[in-house]
Design a protein around this motif. Structure first.
Motif, PDB file in Angstrom:
ATOM      1  N   LEU A 137       0.830  -1.204   0.000  1.00 53.32           N
ATOM      2  CA  LEU A 137       0.000   0.000   0.000  1.00 53.32           C
ATOM      3  C   LEU A 137       0.867   1.258   0.000  1.00 53.32           C
ATOM      4  O   LEU A 137       0.565   2.231  -0.703  1.00 53.32           O
ATOM      5  N   SER A 138       1.951   1.225   0.751  1.00 54.34           N
ATOM      6  CA  SER A 138       2.861   2.366   0.806  1.00 54.34           C
ATOM      7  C   SER A 138       3.465   2.655  -0.564  1.00 54.34           C
ATOM      8  O   SER A 138       3.590   3.806  -0.967  1.00 54.34           O
ATOM      9  N   LYS A 139       3.842   1.593  -1.293  1.00 57.43           N
ATOM     10  CA  LYS A 139       4.401   1.773  -2.640  1.00 57.43           C
ATOM     11  C   LYS A 139       3.383   2.401  -3.591  1.00 57.43           C
ATOM     12  O   LYS A 139       3.750   3.034  -4.565  1.00 57.43           O
ATOM     13  N   LEU A 140       2.095   2.201  -3.290  1.00 59.55           N
ATOM     14  CA  LEU A 140       1.034   2.798  -4.104  1.00 59.55           C
ATOM     15  C   LEU A 140       0.682   4.214  -3.641  1.00 59.55           C
ATOM     16  O   LEU A 140      -0.173   4.861  -4.221  1.00 59.55           O
ATOM     17  N   GLY A 141       1.319   4.662  -2.556  1.00 57.73           N
ATOM     18  CA  GLY A 141       1.091   6.017  -2.062  1.00 57.73           C
ATOM     19  C   GLY A 141       0.132   6.110  -0.888  1.00 57.73           C
ATOM     20  O   GLY A 141      -0.187   7.210  -0.439  1.00 57.73           O
ATOM     21  N   PHE A 142      -0.337   4.977  -0.384  1.00 61.09           N
ATOM     22  CA  PHE A 142      -1.252   4.968   0.754  1.00 61.09           C
ATOM     23  C   PHE A 142      -0.457   4.642   2.016  1.00 61.09           C
ATOM     24  O   PHE A 142      -0.062   3.507   2.224  1.00 61.09           O
ATOM     25  N   LYS A 143      -0.243   5.665   2.863  1.00 57.72           N
ATOM     26  CA  LYS A 143       0.658   5.465   3.991  1.00 57.72           C
ATOM     27  C   LYS A 143       0.046   5.745   5.349  1.00 57.72           C
ATOM     28  O   LYS A 143       0.434   5.142   6.330  1.00 57.72           O
ATOM     29  N   ASP A 144      -0.839   6.668   5.430  1.00 60.56           N
ATOM     30  CA  ASP A 144      -1.330   7.109   6.737  1.00 60.56           C
ATOM     31  C   ASP A 144      -2.691   6.507   7.039  1.00 60.56           C
ATOM     32  O   ASP A 144      -3.726   7.037   6.643  1.00 60.56           O
ATOM     33  N   PHE A 145      -2.676   5.390   7.758  1.00 64.80           N
ATOM     34  CA  PHE A 145      -3.907   4.713   8.135  1.00 64.80           C
ATOM     35  C   PHE A 145      -4.027   4.700   9.651  1.00 64.80           C
ATOM     36  O   PHE A 145      -3.029   4.476  10.350  1.00 64.80           O
ATOM     37  N   ALA A 146      -5.224   4.889  10.124  1.00 63.42           N
ATOM     38  CA  ALA A 146      -5.494   4.598  11.527  1.00 63.42           C
ATOM     39  C   ALA A 146      -5.465   3.075  11.651  1.00 63.42           C
ATOM     40  O   ALA A 146      -5.741   2.354  10.681  1.00 63.42           O
ATOM     41  N   GLU A 147      -5.114   2.560  12.817  1.00 67.29           N
ATOM     42  CA  GLU A 147      -4.997   1.108  13.006  1.00 67.29           C
ATOM     43  C   GLU A 147      -6.298   0.389  12.653  1.00 67.29           C
ATOM     44  O   GLU A 147      -6.289  -0.643  11.978  1.00 67.29           O
ATOM     45  N   GLU A 148      -7.423   0.943  13.075  1.00 61.73           N
ATOM     46  CA  GLU A 148      -8.733   0.324  12.794  1.00 61.73           C
ATOM     47  C   GLU A 148      -9.021   0.322  11.292  1.00 61.73           C
ATOM     48  O   GLU A 148      -9.528  -0.658  10.743  1.00 61.73           O
ATOM     49  N   GLU A 149      -8.650   1.408  10.622  1.00 63.23           N
ATOM     50  CA  GLU A 149      -8.854   1.517   9.176  1.00 63.23           C
ATOM     51  C   GLU A 149      -8.005   0.468   8.448  1.00 63.23           C
ATOM     52  O   GLU A 149      -8.481  -0.222   7.538  1.00 63.23           O
ATOM     53  N   PHE A 150      -6.741   0.322   8.869  1.00 64.49           N
ATOM     54  CA  PHE A 150      -5.889  -0.675   8.234  1.00 64.49           C
ATOM     55  C   PHE A 150      -6.424  -2.084   8.470  1.00 64.49           C
ATOM     56  O   PHE A 150      -6.391  -2.923   7.564  1.00 64.49           O
ATOM     57  N   GLU A 151      -6.908  -2.374   9.654  1.00 65.97           N
ATOM     58  CA  GLU A 151      -7.442  -3.709   9.947  1.00 65.97           C
ATOM     59  C   GLU A 151      -8.624  -4.034   9.040  1.00 65.97           C
ATOM     60  O   GLU A 151      -8.786  -5.174   8.614  1.00 65.97           O
ATOM     61  N   GLN A 152      -9.453  -3.039   8.720  1.00 67.23           N
ATOM     62  CA  GLN A 152     -10.568  -3.258   7.786  1.00 67.23           C
ATOM     63  C   GLN A 152     -10.033  -3.553   6.386  1.00 67.23           C
ATOM     64  O   GLN A 152     -10.525  -4.445   5.688  1.00 67.23           O
ATOM     65  N   ILE A 153      -9.014  -2.802   5.979  1.00 65.87           N
ATOM     66  CA  ILE A 153      -8.398  -3.024   4.667  1.00 65.87           C
ATOM     67  C   ILE A 153      -7.769  -4.414   4.616  1.00 65.87           C
ATOM     68  O   ILE A 153      -7.927  -5.153   3.640  1.00 65.87           O
ATOM     69  N   PHE A 154      -7.065  -4.783   5.685  1.00 62.22           N
ATOM     70  CA  PHE A 154      -6.399  -6.083   5.726  1.00 62.22           C
ATOM     71  C   PHE A 154      -7.413  -7.224   5.681  1.00 62.22           C
ATOM     72  O   PHE A 154      -7.212  -8.222   4.980  1.00 62.22           O
ATOM     73  N   ALA A 155      -8.517  -7.067   6.387  1.00 61.26           N
ATOM     74  CA  ALA A 155      -9.576  -8.095   6.371  1.00 61.26           C
ATOM     75  C   ALA A 155     -10.151  -8.238   4.956  1.00 61.26           C
ATOM     76  O   ALA A 155     -10.381  -9.359   4.479  1.00 61.26           O
ATOM     77  N   ALA A 156     -10.366  -7.116   4.272  1.00 61.97           N
ATOM     78  CA  ALA A 156     -10.871  -7.156   2.896  1.00 61.97           C
ATOM     79  C   ALA A 156      -9.833  -7.795   1.970  1.00 61.97           C
ATOM     80  O   ALA A 156     -10.178  -8.562   1.067  1.00 61.97           O
ATOM     81  N   PHE A 157      -8.556  -7.478   2.213  1.00 62.28           N
ATOM     82  CA  PHE A 157      -7.482  -8.085   1.431  1.00 62.28           C
ATOM     83  C   PHE A 157      -7.500  -9.606   1.587  1.00 62.28           C
ATOM     84  O   PHE A 157      -7.413 -10.348   0.609  1.00 62.28           O
ATOM     85  N   LEU A 158      -7.589 -10.082   2.826  1.00 59.50           N
ATOM     86  CA  LEU A 158      -7.600 -11.530   3.072  1.00 59.50           C
ATOM     87  C   LEU A 158      -8.779 -12.211   2.397  1.00 59.50           C
ATOM     88  O   LEU A 158      -8.640 -13.306   1.848  1.00 59.50           O
ATOM     89  N   GLN A 159      -9.913 -11.548   2.419  1.00 58.36           N
ATOM     90  CA  GLN A 159     -11.101 -12.106   1.764  1.00 58.36           C
ATOM     91  C   GLN A 159     -10.862 -12.226   0.257  1.00 58.36           C
ATOM     92  O   GLN A 159     -11.165 -13.256  -0.353  1.00 58.36           O
ATOM     93  N   LEU A 160     -10.292 -11.181  -0.346  1.00 53.12           N
ATOM     94  CA  LEU A 160      -9.985 -11.208  -1.772  1.00 53.12           C
ATOM     95  C   LEU A 160      -8.895 -12.254  -2.067  1.00 53.12           C
ATOM     96  O   LEU A 160      -8.990 -13.011  -3.025  1.00 53.12           O
ATOM     97  N   ALA A 161      -7.869 -12.299  -1.217  1.00 54.33           N
ATOM     98  CA  ALA A 161      -6.765 -13.243  -1.422  1.00 54.33           C
ATOM     99  C   ALA A 161      -7.227 -14.688  -1.313  1.00 54.33           C
ATOM    100  O   ALA A 161      -6.691 -15.570  -1.968  1.00 54.33           O
ATOM    101  N   ASP A 162      -8.217 -14.940  -0.480  1.00 56.09           N
ATOM    102  CA  ASP A 162      -8.767 -16.301  -0.358  1.00 56.09           C
ATOM    103  C   ASP A 162      -9.470 -16.730  -1.646  1.00 56.09           C
ATOM    104  O   ASP A 162      -9.479 -17.915  -1.984  1.00 56.09           O
ATOM    105  N   SER A 163     -10.032 -15.777  -2.370  1.00 54.89           N
ATOM    106  CA  SER A 163     -10.767 -16.124  -3.585  1.00 54.89           C
ATOM    107  C   SER A 163      -9.884 -16.143  -4.832  1.00 54.89           C
ATOM    108  O   SER A 163     -10.263 -16.667  -5.856  1.00 54.89           O
ATOM    109  N   LYS A 164      -8.672 -15.557  -4.737  1.00 54.44           N
ATOM    110  CA  LYS A 164      -7.734 -15.542  -5.861  1.00 54.44           C
ATOM    111  C   LYS A 164      -6.424 -16.149  -5.422  1.00 54.44           C
ATOM    112  O   LYS A 164      -6.140 -16.204  -4.238  1.00 54.44           O
ATOM    113  N   LYS A 165      -5.612 -16.557  -6.363  1.00 58.96           N
ATOM    114  CA  LYS A 165      -4.301 -17.104  -6.006  1.00 58.96           C
ATOM    115  C   LYS A 165      -3.346 -15.976  -5.574  1.00 58.96           C
ATOM    116  O   LYS A 165      -2.658 -16.083  -4.574  1.00 58.96           O
ATOM    117  N   GLU A 166      -3.270 -14.923  -6.344  1.00 59.60           N
ATOM    118  CA  GLU A 166      -2.390 -13.793  -6.049  1.00 59.60           C
ATOM    119  C   GLU A 166      -3.186 -12.508  -6.161  1.00 59.60           C
ATOM    120  O   GLU A 166      -4.035 -12.386  -7.014  1.00 59.60           O
TER     121      GLU A 166
END
Length: 166
Positions: A137-166
């Motif tokens: 995310l930092s390489k894409l320019g997204f750096k300043d997240f509140a911890e709760e906001e990042f946890e929501q993003i990470f949970a969504a990432f895991l859900q997407l990653a479970d449905s795709k290989k990469e």
């Protein structure tokens, strides 16, 4: 000796004073007992103190040369081939990714830039951890997240990653 990898025999010869060795690019000539150029040269460069030998090879051209030979021959390099394979500098294990981001030299004795690549590749999968996702995310320019906001993003990432290989 067929029981030893060619690189080990060639490197032992260099260590003991050989000033000329026969090597190959992408396995062309390997049947004649030649060792992989990229493995011999990068071992000599990385452990110059051990081998007490140098070459005039521009290591930053290793990938370009390998790709050129591959193109001319119509033969792909195996993805798991050391140094020149597509997966040589790609990392997908979460613990491994975290370690690389914390201390790159502990996991990567040869740096991708040394052989002509831009950087290592962290492949995001369901096994990737928070550190790798934050880095991406930092390489894409997204750096300043509140911890709760990042946890929501990470949970969504895991859900997407479970449905795709990469």
């Amino acid at each position: 000796n067929p029981g030893y990898p060619h690189q080990e025999v060639i490197l032992a010869a260099v260590k003991n004073g050989a000033d000329k060795v026969e090597v190959t690019i992408n396995g062309i000539g390997e049947r004649a007992g030649n060792a992989a150029l990229e493995e011999v040269v990068m071992a000599m460069k990385t452990r110059q103190d051990v081998f007490n030998a140098t070459t005039n090879i521009n290591t930053r051209e290793i990938m370009n040369t390998s790709r050129l030979v591959s193109s001319f021959m119509g033969l792909d390099v195996q993805v798991n081939k050391a140094i020149t394979g597509d997966n040589a500098f790609a990392h997908s294990s979460g613990i491994h990714q975290d370690g690389l981001l914390k201390s790159r030299d502990a996991y990567e004795i040869v740096h991708p830039e040394d052989v002509g690549l831009d950087d290592m590749e962290l492949v995001l999968t369901a096994r990737s951890g928070r550190h790798a996702v934050k880095n991406a995310l930092s390489k894409l320019g997204f750096k300043d997240f509140a911890e709760e906001e990042f946890e929501q993003i990470f949970a969504a990432f895991l859900q997407l990653a479970d449905s795709k290989k990469e």
